[in-house]
Enzyme design. Structure first.
Site, PDB file in Angstrom:
ATOM      1  CB  CYS A  66      -0.457   0.045   1.180  1.00  0.00           C
ATOM      2  SG  CYS A  66      -2.469  -1.501   0.926  1.00  0.00           S
ATOM      3  CG  ASN A 110      -6.919  -1.413   1.115  1.00  0.00           C
ATOM      4  OD1 ASN A 110      -5.921  -1.196   0.477  1.00  0.00           O
ATOM      5  ND2 ASN A 110      -6.405  -1.221   2.028  1.00  0.00           N
ATOM      6  CG  HIS A 169      -3.022   3.036   1.128  1.00  0.00           C
ATOM      7  ND1 HIS A 169      -3.621   2.837   0.115  1.00  0.00           N
ATOM      8  CD2 HIS A 169      -3.567   1.930   2.082  1.00  0.00           C
ATOM      9  CE1 HIS A 169      -4.082   1.063   0.113  1.00  0.00           C
ATOM     10  NE2 HIS A 169      -4.116   0.908   1.476  1.00  0.00           N
TER      11      HIS A 169
HETATM   12  O1  UT7 Z   1      -3.974  -1.166   2.927  1.00  0.00           O
HETATM   13  C1  UT7 Z   1      -3.314  -0.593   4.753  1.00  0.00           C
HETATM   14  C2  UT7 Z   1      -3.498  -2.082   5.417  1.00  0.00           C
HETATM   15  N1  UT7 Z   1      -4.742  -2.758   6.098  1.00  0.00           N
HETATM   16  C3  UT7 Z   1      -6.327  -1.203   7.227  1.00  0.00           C
HETATM   17  O2  UT7 Z   1      -5.311  -0.757   6.971  1.00  0.00           O
HETATM   18  C4  UT7 Z   1      -6.287  -2.121   7.930  1.00  0.00           C
HETATM   19  C5  UT7 Z   1      -6.645  -1.133   8.582  1.00  0.00           C
HETATM   20  N2  UT7 Z   1      -7.530  -1.777  10.014  1.00  0.00           N
HETATM   21  C6  UT7 Z   1      -8.769  -2.153   9.688  1.00  0.00           C
HETATM   22  O3  UT7 Z   1      -9.149  -1.150   8.561  1.00  0.00           O
HETATM   23  C7  UT7 Z   1      -9.684  -1.970  11.018  1.00  0.00           C
HETATM   24  O4  UT7 Z   1      -9.036  -2.929  11.638  1.00  0.00           O
HETATM   25  C8  UT7 Z   1     -11.112  -3.307  10.365  1.00  0.00           C
HETATM   26  C9  UT7 Z   1     -11.560  -2.624   9.374  1.00  0.00           C
HETATM   27  C10 UT7 Z   1      -9.721  -4.455   9.932  1.00  0.00           C
HETATM   28  C11 UT7 Z   1     -11.296  -3.763  11.642  1.00  0.00           C
HETATM   29  O5  UT7 Z   1     -12.489  -2.782  11.919  1.00  0.00           O
HETATM   30  P1  UT7 Z   1     -11.748  -3.212  13.856  1.00  0.00           P
HETATM   31  O6  UT7 Z   1     -13.014  -1.876  13.938  1.00  0.00           O
HETATM   32  O7  UT7 Z   1     -10.436  -2.967  14.090  1.00  0.00           O
HETATM   33  O8  UT7 Z   1     -12.588  -3.998  14.482  1.00  0.00           O
HETATM   34  P2  UT7 Z   1     -11.792  -5.384  15.684  1.00  0.00           P
HETATM   35  O9  UT7 Z   1     -10.648  -6.083  14.838  1.00  0.00           O
HETATM   36  O10 UT7 Z   1     -11.459  -4.461  16.416  1.00  0.00           O
HETATM   37  O11 UT7 Z   1     -13.464  -5.996  15.519  1.00  0.00           O
HETATM   38  C12 UT7 Z   1     -14.325  -5.445  16.687  1.00  0.00           C
HETATM   39  C13 UT7 Z   1     -15.327  -6.545  16.874  1.00  0.00           C
HETATM   40  C14 UT7 Z   1     -15.092  -7.515  17.550  1.00  0.00           C
HETATM   41  O12 UT7 Z   1     -16.284  -8.259  17.852  1.00  0.00           O
HETATM   42  P3  UT7 Z   1     -16.164  -8.373  19.622  1.00  0.00           P
HETATM   43  O13 UT7 Z   1     -14.860  -9.081  20.033  1.00  0.00           O
HETATM   44  O14 UT7 Z   1     -16.121  -6.968  19.850  1.00  0.00           O
HETATM   45  O15 UT7 Z   1     -17.421  -9.033  19.449  1.00  0.00           O
HETATM   46  C15 UT7 Z   1     -15.020  -8.574  15.793  1.00  0.00           C
HETATM   47  O16 UT7 Z   1     -15.417  -9.696  15.921  1.00  0.00           O
HETATM   48  O17 UT7 Z   1     -16.160  -6.696  14.964  1.00  0.00           O
HETATM   49  C16 UT7 Z   1     -16.283  -7.876  15.312  1.00  0.00           C
HETATM   50  N3  UT7 Z   1     -15.183  -8.021  13.657  1.00  0.00           N
HETATM   51  C17 UT7 Z   1     -16.709  -7.797  12.609  1.00  0.00           C
HETATM   52  N4  UT7 Z   1     -17.652  -8.207  13.266  1.00  0.00           N
HETATM   53  C18 UT7 Z   1     -18.633  -7.401  11.734  1.00  0.00           C
HETATM   54  C19 UT7 Z   1     -14.451  -8.452  12.956  1.00  0.00           C
HETATM   55  N5  UT7 Z   1     -14.847  -7.955  11.392  1.00  0.00           N
HETATM   56  C20 UT7 Z   1     -15.867  -8.376  10.956  1.00  0.00           C
HETATM   57  C21 UT7 Z   1     -16.863  -8.396   9.914  1.00  0.00           C
HETATM   58  N6  UT7 Z   1     -18.075  -8.316  10.549  1.00  0.00           N
HETATM   59  N7  UT7 Z   1     -16.700  -8.203   9.193  1.00  0.00           N
END
Ligand code: UT7
Length: 329
Positions: A112, A284, A254
């Protein structure tokens, strides 16, 4: 002397998957994806390849610049998802466009941050007078390296390509700010599918179905890294070039997550209007996201002569990078 952008192009696959389509594959919802990322749909290759998209984006950028392929001295392609290992994607683009005079190379693995690093490389060649023209491309088929059973990653990625034509012109060459932290590389990985060694690992072919052969990411770690390091590297590149925030017309970041872009704007205390976004439509697209956005802005008439743009990329490695450029008057 500097390398000025004088044309842009992009290619987006026609086939789309919206968040409801993704919710049929994994336990997620349109609401969750929109709220946490800003993404609504992504475009996915069907008959296209990384090479075909790069070639079409390059062709459109040349048309936009009013140049013939023979006039290009250098073709640089940033990609982590080339459909072939050899020959490199840039050489394939050369062949498809008939850019017979170009030196061609790929920048692999920079993910990225890839387009910003490729832009920096081309700009350095041009500002030193080594080449006069360059075609810089970011092209990705991330759908081919995405684990469609992993809701932590498959909601994010899309396919596409973007390109910019650079010409050596009189003007200021801005210094870039670039960083790498290999010690944090485990946060975002994708293992090689070509680990079969005919001599030493004859019987150990590992199925491509195994998860580690697809992109794996510690989403929270990458998120925290991005919202800290991107504002830092933007501050650094401004200071390096004795410029202030008021000298920047648009920040072309990005396109990973709307919340990341908003957090960067907030930390810099800059209005969100200076941070155009298109991730809602494409997700992305790694190295392609910045040139696709540049091309959209260009074709919408939002890029004006003399504007200063700040490009910033971040991702696997981990790597992060920022560059400033001025559009020709
Ligand atoms: O290109 C460069 C590289 N990539 C990035 O820049 C990505 C950077 N990271 C992100 O954009 C975010 O971390 C994500 C979008 C991947 C995830 O969002 P988040 O707000 O960090 O979610 P999280 O991993 O903290 O998960 C929060 C909750 C969890 O449930 P509990 O434990 O709170 O009950 C996850 O299990 O959301 C749950 N969860 C989902 N629920 C529905 C994680 N992924 C999903 C999903 N749908 N796809």
């Amino acid at each position: 002397m500097t390398g000025s952008i004088c044309g842009t192009g992009s290619y987006i696959p026609r086939f789309t998957m919206d968040n409801n389509d993704i919710a049929k594959l994994v336990d997620t919802s349109d609401e969750w994806i929109r709220e946490r990322t800003g993404i609504i749909r992504r475009h996915i290759i069907k008959e296209e390849t990384t090479v075909s998209m790069a070639s079409e984006a390059g062709k459109r950028a040349l048309e936009n610049a009013g140049m013939d392929a023979e006039e290009i001295d250098l073709i640089l392609v940033a990609t982590i998802s080339s459909n072939v290992l050899l020959p490199c994607t840039a050489c394939e683009v050369q062949k498809n466009l008939g850019a017979v005079n170009a030196v061609c190379l790929d920048l692999g693995g920079t993910a990225c941050s890839g387009f910003v690093l490729a832009y920096n490389t081309a700009e350095a060649y041009l500002s030193w007078g080594i080449y006069k023209t360059a075609l810089v491309i970011g092209s990705e088929s991330l759908s081919a390296i995405t684990n469609w059973g992993d809701r932590g990653t498959c909601i994010l990625f899309g396919d596409g390509a973007g390109a910019a034509v650079l010409k050596a012109q009189e003007g200021v060459s801005y210094l870039p700010a670039v960083h790498s932290d290999g010690a944090k590389g485990d946060a975002l990985t994708c293992r090689s599918r070509y680990e079969v060694n005919g001599i030493t690992k004859k019987d150990s072919y590992i199925s491509a179905e195994e998860n580690e052969y697809f992109i794996q990411m510690d989403g929270q770690a990458v998120f925290k890294f991005a919202v800290k390091k991107v504002p830092e590297v933007i501050g650094e590149v401004l200071e390096l070039n004795s410029l202030g925030k008021e000298d920047i017309d648009l920040y072309i970041l990005h396109q990973a997550n709307r919340r990341i872009v908003e957090a960067v704007a907030k930390r810099l205390e800059e209005p969100i209007e200076k941070f155009p976004m298109n991730l809602q439509e494409y997700g992305n697209t790694s190295s392609a996201s910045i040139p696709i956005l540049l091309d959209e802005l260009n074709r919408a008439g939002r890029l004006k002569p003399g504007q200063r743009l700040l490009l910033a990329g971040f991702g696997a490695g981990l790597t992060w990078a920022a560059s400033i450029l001025r559009l020709p008057e």
